[in-house]
Design an enzyme around this catalytic site. Structure first.
Site, short mmCIF file in Angstrom:
data_model
loop_
_atom_site.label_atom_id
_atom_site.label_comp_id
_atom_site.label_asym_id
_atom_site.label_seq_id
_atom_site.Cartn_x
_atom_site.Cartn_y
_atom_site.Cartn_z
N SER A 66 4.10 2.01 8.33
CA SER A 66 3.72 1.16 7.48
C SER A 66 4.91 0.52 6.61
CB SER A 66 2.63 1.68 6.39
OG SER A 66 1.49 1.74 6.88
N GLY A 67 4.83 -0.65 6.22
CA GLY A 67 5.83 -1.39 5.53
C GLY A 67 6.92 -1.83 6.50
N HIS B 59 0.85 -1.04 0.21
CA HIS B 59 -0.02 0.17 0.01
C HIS B 59 0.69 1.26 0.07
CE1 HIS B 59 0.24 0.20 4.69
NE2 HIS B 59 0.01 1.44 4.26
N GLY C 164 3.21 5.80 9.03
CA GLY C 164 4.13 6.14 9.00
C GLY C 164 5.15 5.06 9.42
N ASP D 85 -0.77 -7.29 1.38
CA ASP D 85 -0.14 -6.27 1.58
C ASP D 85 1.43 -6.16 1.69
OD1 ASP D 85 0.20 -3.27 1.68
OD2 ASP D 85 -0.38 -3.14 3.61
#
Ligand code: 4AZ
Length: 828
Positions: free
Chosen positions: A778-779, A629, A776, A684
């Site tokens: 994320s990933g 995402h 922030g 994701d």
């Protein structure tokens, strides 16, 4: 032809009497000979024991110091090659030898004494003495030298050195290696602090070449009389403690003796770890000892002198305030006592909250606090403790702190607060620990007070289960395989679903966790009757070796044990290790330490913000794993374009992108999972290829990828890290943050999050709220510590219903489900 001569008389067989008369019986002779032999060998044995063993001498070494009164210190005494040093050393040696001679348990065995240094105050002489003593006399020698401290006054006055007055002679047994080091002048340094200046020193060759092997280096640090020394290691990188025997010791003396050892250091420390030590007098000794192997840079240290003053304690008034151990967060000095008398206004009561507390001494039983301690209300506290509160029933409280002469730590910082005795927590609930919490947290099924007092004596509602210990827990949590009650009562009397094993304590675990060498039940019942790791038919949850055979053990990869016959479970295990000494002692907050998460990557996008946007994890020199995402077009910005992104590795602080430890790379390719669903956030995940490989360093290391069969069971503690927002509506952090959260049962999570979970997602969080990933993050990585302290990537930060809300855990991409896709795209 019998061949016998005539006249030879044969004795009749039965004529025993006649036979006896011919000489002593044969058995008597045999006995006599045997006895003689026995006595002889006894004698030989005794003589051998006496001369070879009983009298065998052993070498014993003692370190010590003594005080010369009536003499004045001159600078030349600091230089062991000066003639003044030699003259005084000769006198001290003579005096010591006389003292030894006067003691029959010491004098006859004394071989050599060397005066190694002098320091101011008035003059302290440091020495070591060697003895050659029969084994059976060793104890007597030990005792005599220990008592020299007590008897030295009397002994010394009989000495024949009228101009040398000696007192306080101290001696303690010493390690021969250390004495050998004291003898070796090739790596000895004497440094004197210069007023108002900081003096630096390093291990030889630092930082360009490693320190030598089999070395014993010593730095004698001195300050002026009536000063103390502050020493800080600014860089510290020696051989890891578990790989060899290199270490640095700091002594609060110029004699390297155990009673004055302040600390023993090995491995690497992050720059954020406080390595400041304070002396009790005007000397410190730093010693580096190395073994035959290992090539490490060493250390850089600096020191300066400070006036010696009354350091701590006093009267503290007012309604609130702070106090700490001296030099906090540096290490407190040895041999000090502090007393704080705290007094708040008369109509109030006072409590003291210890926010950080580290008085740790390795290998000590902590129940009685025999060495360093804090004492409040006649209770002693020591070791390492989480935040705790001590209350007084009056407006006064006294806090005492004691440190003995060896081994120091960083100490504590505490607050005192006044409170109303009738209502200690106005408008709030008072935990039995003294902490104040919101009233609505009382009886809500979650422990908010560390002692659980907010969940005691509650009336459970009909949607709640009553634990044996009286707590009320949501019916959700009953029989979910996690001990939510704390006494396991929610997991007893449960029928386990098919394919599960029922533990003796009632817990259900997947059949595959039985006999895997790990106590998954918590009571060992799953490991009771097992053969060793065996080859089993391959199923969805079994680990498949490269030779296509499957093994019964769960999570066998990189656990340090060969489980596959082809050893493929221990291949490619150069991952998931942190290279710094693991010590997490950040004051306040949950900042990560430098190098604590060396696989953490910061992805910056060249959009209008031009800054950190997403996290990622390093899995090889060229590949990262992140969330799909992060790379979707948004507001006409093409986040899927690799040219838009820059990856920062080895980064700690977003304000220090140019730090020399940071490696910056462009992104060559972004592969988002083709099944990623922008609406549900299913699948994701994305992998990113860097334009150039990174070099692995202490701050940059790849994380291990778990096998598709790897299990991260509900209840397991996992870490999430990132520079994301620190509050739901807040902004990002500049220093990397870390948080410890727990894996949450999938069915449970699905009902908490309105059935939005897919098999590619996992819920991890703290259901009481307050700890979570956020925008922030994320990933970024969700990392699990597995066998051998090796860290595996369990998940990728994906989404959540807000941040850190109660009963709304964060959702992460389940890496095991997408492991084969990662392998297919990256080869890792
Ligand atoms: C985000 O927006 C985000 N609480 C990431 C994680 C969570 C929420 C939001 C989990 O990147």
């Amino acid at each position: 032809m019998n061949g016998l001569e005539e006249g030879v008389e044969f004795l009749p067989v039965m004529n025993a009497e006649k036979l006896e008369k011919r000489g002593p019986k044969r058995w008597v002779v045999v006995l006599a000979v045997l006895s003689v032999c026995f006595i002889f060998s006894l004698l030989v044995g005794f003589l051998v024991w006496h001369f070879k063993y009983r009298n065998a001498s052993v070498q014993k070494l003692y370190n010590g110091h003594l005080r010369l009164t009536g003499s004045r210190f001159i600078d030349a005494y600091e230089n062991s090659t000066s003639s003044e040093f030699a003259i005084l050393a000769r006198k001290v040696k003579k005096t010591l030898t006389d003292i030894y001679k006067n003691n029959p348990n010491v004098g006859p065995f004394h071989k050599e004494t060397v005066i190694s240094a002098f320091s101011e105050g008035s003059i302290i002489a440091y020495y070591w003495s060697e003895f050659s003593v029969p084994k059976y006399k060793v104890d007597a020698l030990d005792k005599a030298l220990a008592n020299i401290q007590a008897s030295n006054q009397a002994t010394i006055h009989r000495g024949r050195n009228p101009d040398l007055k000696v007192e306080s002679v101290v001696a303690f047994p010493s390690d021969p290696d250390i004495v050998k080091a004291s003898r070796d002048n090739s790596c000895r340094y004497a440094l004197h602090a210069k007023a108002g200046e900081v003096t630096s020193f390093t291990t030889p060759g630092f930082p360009n070449s490693p320190y030598s092997s089999n070395a014993h280096c010593m730095w004698a640090l001195r300050a002026d009389a009536d000063s103390v020394i502050s020493l800080t290691f600014t860089t510290f990188e020696v051989e890891p403690c578990d790989l060899g025997n290199d270490f640095v010791k700091v002594y609060d003396s110029l004699s390297p003796g155990e009673p004055h050892e302040l600390v023993r250091l090995c491995g690497s420390y992050t720059p954020s770890y406080n390595l400041t030590f304070i002396s009790s007098k005007n000397v410190l000794l730093v010693m580096l000892s190395t073994d035959a192997k290992g090539r490490y840079p060493g250390f850089k240290a600096e020191f300066f002198q400070m006036p010696k003053q009354q350091l701590c304690g006093g009267v503290l008034l007012g309604t609130s305030g702070n106090f700490t151990t001296p030099y906090y967060p540096g290490h407190y000095p040895p041999s000090i006592d502090c007393k704080w008398d705290i007094e708040v206004p008369k109509h109030k009561n006072v409590k003291v909250r210890f926010n950080e507390f580290f008085l740790v001494e390795e290998g000590l039983q902590l129940s009685s606090c025999p060495k360093d301690y804090v004492e409040v209300n006649s209770v002693k506290y020591c070791g390492s403790r989480d935040r705790f509160v001590v209350k007084s029933q009056t407006n006064k409280i006294t806090v005492r702190f004691h440190s003995d002469r060896s081994l120091v730590d960083t100490g504590f910082w505490a607050e005192y607060l006044s409170y109303d005795s009738g209502d200690p927590c106005p408008g709030k609930f008072t935990c039995q620990t003294g902490r104040c919490i919101e009233k609505k947290l009382r009886c809500d099924g979650w422990l908010d007070c560390s002692d659980g007092s907010d969940e005691k004596g509650c009336n459970c509602t009909e949607t709640q289960f009553r634990c044996h210990n009286g707590w009320c827990k949501s019916n959700f949590w009953v029989c979910d395989g996690v001990n939510d009650c704390g006494d396991n009562s929610d997991e007893q009397q449960c029928n386990c679903p098919a394919g599960n094993f029922k533990c003796s304590n009632g817990k259900c675990i997947p059949e595959s966790q039985k006999c895997n060498g790990k106590d998954d039940c918590g009571d060992g019942s799953d490991e009771g009757k097992c053969d060793s790791v065996v080859t089993v038919p391959c199923q969805g949850h079994t680990y498949k070796c490269r030779n296509a055979l499957c093994v019964s053990k769960t999570n066998p990869e990189c656990d340090g044990v060969q489980d596959c016959s082809d050893n493929s479970d221990e291949d490619n295990c150069n991952c998931g290790k942190r290279l710094f000494v693991k010590k997490s002692r950040i004051v306040g907050g949950e900042q990560a330490e430098v190098g604590e998460w060396p696989w953490q990557v910061s992805l910056h996008a060249k959009d209008e913000d031009n800054g950190h946007l997403c996290g990622a994890s390093l899995i090889s020199e060229t590949w990262l794993v992140s969330a799909a995402h992060c790379f979707q077009q948004q507001n006409f910005v093409r986040y899927y374009d690799p040219k838009l992104w820059t990856a920062f590795l080895g980064l700690h602080d977003q304000r220090e992108l140019s730090d020399s430890k940071v490696q910056r790379r462009n992104v060559k390719r972004i592969i988002a999972h083709p099944s990623f669903n922008d609406y549900t956030y299913d699948y994701d995940i994305a992998v990113l290829e860097l334009d150039n490989p990174v070099s692995f360093t202490k701050e940059i290391q790849p994380v291990c990828l778990p096998d598709a069969s790897h299990e991260f069971p509900a209840g397991k503690e996992i870490w999430v890290t990132g520079w994301g927002a620190t509050q739901e509506t807040g902004s990002g952090a500049s220093i990397l943050q870390k948080a410890k959260i727990r894996v949450i049962n999938q069915t449970m999570c699905n009902s908490l999050l309105d059935n939005q979970m897919t098999p590619r997602m996992m819920c991890v969080g703290v259901l009481t709220g307050g700890i979570d990933a956020c925008q922030g993050d994320s990933g970024g990585p969700l990392t699990s510590i597995e066998e051998n302290d090796r860290m595996f990537l369990a998940g990728v930060v994906s989404w959540g219903d807000g941040c850190a809300r109660r009963n709304k855990p964060g959702v992460y991409t389940r890496v095991t489900q997408l492991r084969n896709w990662i392998k297919e795209k990256t080869g890792v």
